[in-house]
Design an enzyme around this catalytic site. Structure first.
Site, mmCIF file in Angstrom:
data_model
loop_
_atom_site.group_PDB
_atom_site.id
_atom_site.type_symbol
_atom_site.label_atom_id
_atom_site.label_comp_id
_atom_site.label_asym_id
_atom_site.label_seq_id
_atom_site.Cartn_x
_atom_site.Cartn_y
_atom_site.Cartn_z
ATOM 1 N N TRP A 92 23.239 68.212 77.361
ATOM 2 C CA TRP A 92 24.110 68.301 75.907
ATOM 3 C C TRP A 92 24.318 69.544 75.767
ATOM 4 O O TRP A 92 25.609 70.025 75.309
ATOM 5 C CB TRP A 92 23.743 67.302 74.968
ATOM 6 C CG TRP A 92 23.335 66.088 75.409
ATOM 7 C CD1 TRP A 92 22.344 65.110 75.527
ATOM 8 C CD2 TRP A 92 24.542 65.033 75.950
ATOM 9 N NE1 TRP A 92 22.530 63.853 75.950
ATOM 10 C CE2 TRP A 92 23.961 63.953 76.248
ATOM 11 C CE3 TRP A 92 25.861 65.136 76.406
ATOM 12 C CZ2 TRP A 92 24.469 62.751 76.699
ATOM 13 C CZ3 TRP A 92 26.603 64.042 76.885
ATOM 14 C CH2 TRP A 92 26.118 62.714 77.006
ATOM 15 N N ASP A 98 23.524 70.506 66.991
ATOM 16 C CA ASP A 98 23.616 69.105 67.261
ATOM 17 C C ASP A 98 22.539 68.195 67.262
ATOM 18 O O ASP A 98 21.720 68.445 67.763
ATOM 19 C CB ASP A 98 24.133 69.243 68.929
ATOM 20 C CG ASP A 98 24.256 67.724 69.433
ATOM 21 O OD1 ASP A 98 24.085 66.679 68.940
ATOM 22 O OD2 ASP A 98 24.585 67.483 70.778
ATOM 23 N N LYS A 116 22.851 57.050 67.942
ATOM 24 C CA LYS A 116 21.376 57.285 68.547
ATOM 25 C C LYS A 116 20.671 56.765 67.364
ATOM 26 O O LYS A 116 19.571 56.070 67.488
ATOM 27 C CB LYS A 116 21.181 58.947 68.891
ATOM 28 C CG LYS A 116 22.172 59.354 69.984
ATOM 29 C CD LYS A 116 21.555 58.821 71.271
ATOM 30 C CE LYS A 116 22.616 59.087 72.491
ATOM 31 N NZ LYS A 116 23.401 60.539 72.311
HETATM 32 C C1 LIG Z 1 24.052 61.484 73.383
HETATM 33 C C2 LIG Z 1 24.276 62.963 73.045
HETATM 34 C C3 LIG Z 1 25.351 63.437 73.083
HETATM 35 C C4 LIG Z 1 26.836 62.961 73.437
HETATM 36 O O1 LIG Z 1 27.239 61.890 72.615
HETATM 37 P P1 LIG Z 1 28.642 61.160 72.789
HETATM 38 O O2 LIG Z 1 28.636 60.405 71.188
HETATM 39 O O3 LIG Z 1 28.414 60.161 73.751
HETATM 40 O O4 LIG Z 1 29.863 62.429 73.013
HETATM 41 C C5 LIG Z 1 25.422 64.849 72.606
HETATM 42 N N1 LIG Z 1 24.372 65.353 72.291
HETATM 43 C C6 LIG Z 1 23.170 64.859 72.203
HETATM 44 C C7 LIG Z 1 21.913 65.232 71.822
HETATM 45 C C8 LIG Z 1 23.328 63.440 72.590
HETATM 46 O O5 LIG Z 1 21.954 62.751 72.463
#
Ligand SMILES: *Cc1c(COP(=O)(O)O)cnc(C)c1O
Length: 358
Positions: free
Chosen positions: A107, A174, A198
């Site tokens: 990511w 993030d 998540k």
């Molecule tokens: C799942 C995830 C993403 C991607 O998320 P999407 O909503 O599918 O674009 C980005 N960063 C982290 C840390 C993630 O766990």
């Protein structure tokens, strides 16, 4: 018509994402799908500009700030496009000359890739040399970058930053897979984003929190939908927001608020201690990441003899354990222990591990 009740079979849900949500949030969402706030209409068939939904939006924007202890120098909105769209929006809006990134997983690498479209991108450190099994410790953040970006929890590899890096630059993070999982000093951040699916809701909404003064630093010409200023000035209603994902996220936020981050942290601490203790004790398993960087949210582990992997997965299935097959880039197993997962589920997994005999 009464809402249909949730299934009675107890499934222990270790899914990495979309992940487990509090039952109460799902039940409230079912009920709003049938009759939204006494309107006799479904949540998904009324205008987002009706006063009922406006009150949902207002609370859904307020609670994340309250939970994180942020004041009104911060603002929060919900956008579509997942965390992945933020990989692009962040540099589009804020990378004027150069940005600094810490590369700790796929990511993080995707965020770097998008930043490169907009300007110089300095990777201050990377753990790619060891398949992202650790967090780089000694790195220098340049003084002349517009911001420093990192990923607080590496969902795929099972590593987590256990402290906030010191940086004089605006700090961007993030937090998709560990937001609201523990107490943090959120004031250190200038921008935080998290895909809801998540740890805080269904897929479809991404929470973006920023320090308002940051918006004044935007100089580039940006297409309207990608310009943070439009979304913040229209209070997350620049276009039709993902109403269901926001409503359900609000139900989760209320649950988080009621519990508080101190208690949440205690719960999550106990869960990961229980599981990692078994991984370390059990002769058939081993963890895949550096101990000091182990994630509280996603525990990755493998069998010492890989030939046993499918046997163990079969036992898990019999015990109603869902979602522990590891990501294809790591193999083995990944047990995601997001906020809503009860410790009882971790105990069930640990018992299956204890009873494993080849
Ligand atoms: C799942 C995830 C993403 C991607 O998320 P999407 O909503 O599918 O674009 C980005 N960063 C982290 C840390 C993630 O766990």
């Amino acid at each position: 018509m009464q809402p249909k009740l949730l299934p009675m079979t107890k499934v222990h849900n270790f899914s990495a994402g979309p992940g487990i949500l509090p039952q109460q949030a799902i039940e409230n969402s079912i009920s709003a799908l049938q009759n939204f706030m006494g309107t006799n209409l479904s949540l998904i068939e009324v205008s987002h500009r009706d006063k009922e939904f406006e009150s949902v939006m207002a609370e859904a924007r307020k609670l994340p700030l309250e939970i994180l202890g942020l004041g009104d120098d911060y603002d929060a909105i919900y956008l579509g496009g997942g965390a992945s769209l933020q990989f692009c929006m962040v540099p589009y809006n804020f990378l004027n000359t150069k940005a600094a990134y810490l590369k700790t997983g796929v990511w993080a690498a995707n965020a770097v890739k998008e930043a490169k479209f907009f300007g110089e991108t300095e990777v201050v450190a990377s753990s790619e040399d060891k398949n992202y099994t650790y967090i780089p410790k000694d790195f220098n953040i340049p003084m002349d970058a517009d911001y420093f970006h990192y990923t607080s929890n590496n969902t795929i590899y099972g590593t987590q930053m256990h402290s906030i890096p010191d940086s004089s630059l605006p700090l961007f993070c993030d937090m998709s897979s560990d937001i609201f999982s523990k107490q943090i000093d959120a004031k250190k951040f200038d921008l935080i984003y998290a895909g809801a699916q998540k740890n805080m809701g269904p897929a479809g909404a991404t929470l973006v929190i920023l320090k308002k003064e940051l918006l004044e630093k935007i100089t580039r010409k940006i297409p309207s939908m990608l310009d943070y200023r439009n979304h913040f000035s229209k209070e997350s209603m620049y276009n039709t927001p993902p109403v269901f994902a926001i409503y359900c996220s609000l139900q989760v936020l209320k649950w988080v608020k009621e519990m508080g981050l101190e208690k949440m942290e205690e719960r999550n601490k106990a869960k990961q201690e229980l599981l990692y203790a078994e991984i370390d004790r059990n002769e058939f398993f081993k963890g895949t990441t550096a101990r000091e960087d182990r994630s509280w949210m996603n525990a990755t582990f493998v069998m010492n003899d890989e030939a046993h992997t499918s046997d163990f997965l079969k036992l898990c299935k019999e015990a109603n354990i869902n979602g522990i097959k590891g990501h294809r880039s790591v193999g083995g197993f990944r047990a995601s222990m997001y906020n809503a997962l009860p410790i009882e589920s971790v105990q069930v997994l640990v018992d299956v591990m204890k009873n494993f005999k080849p």
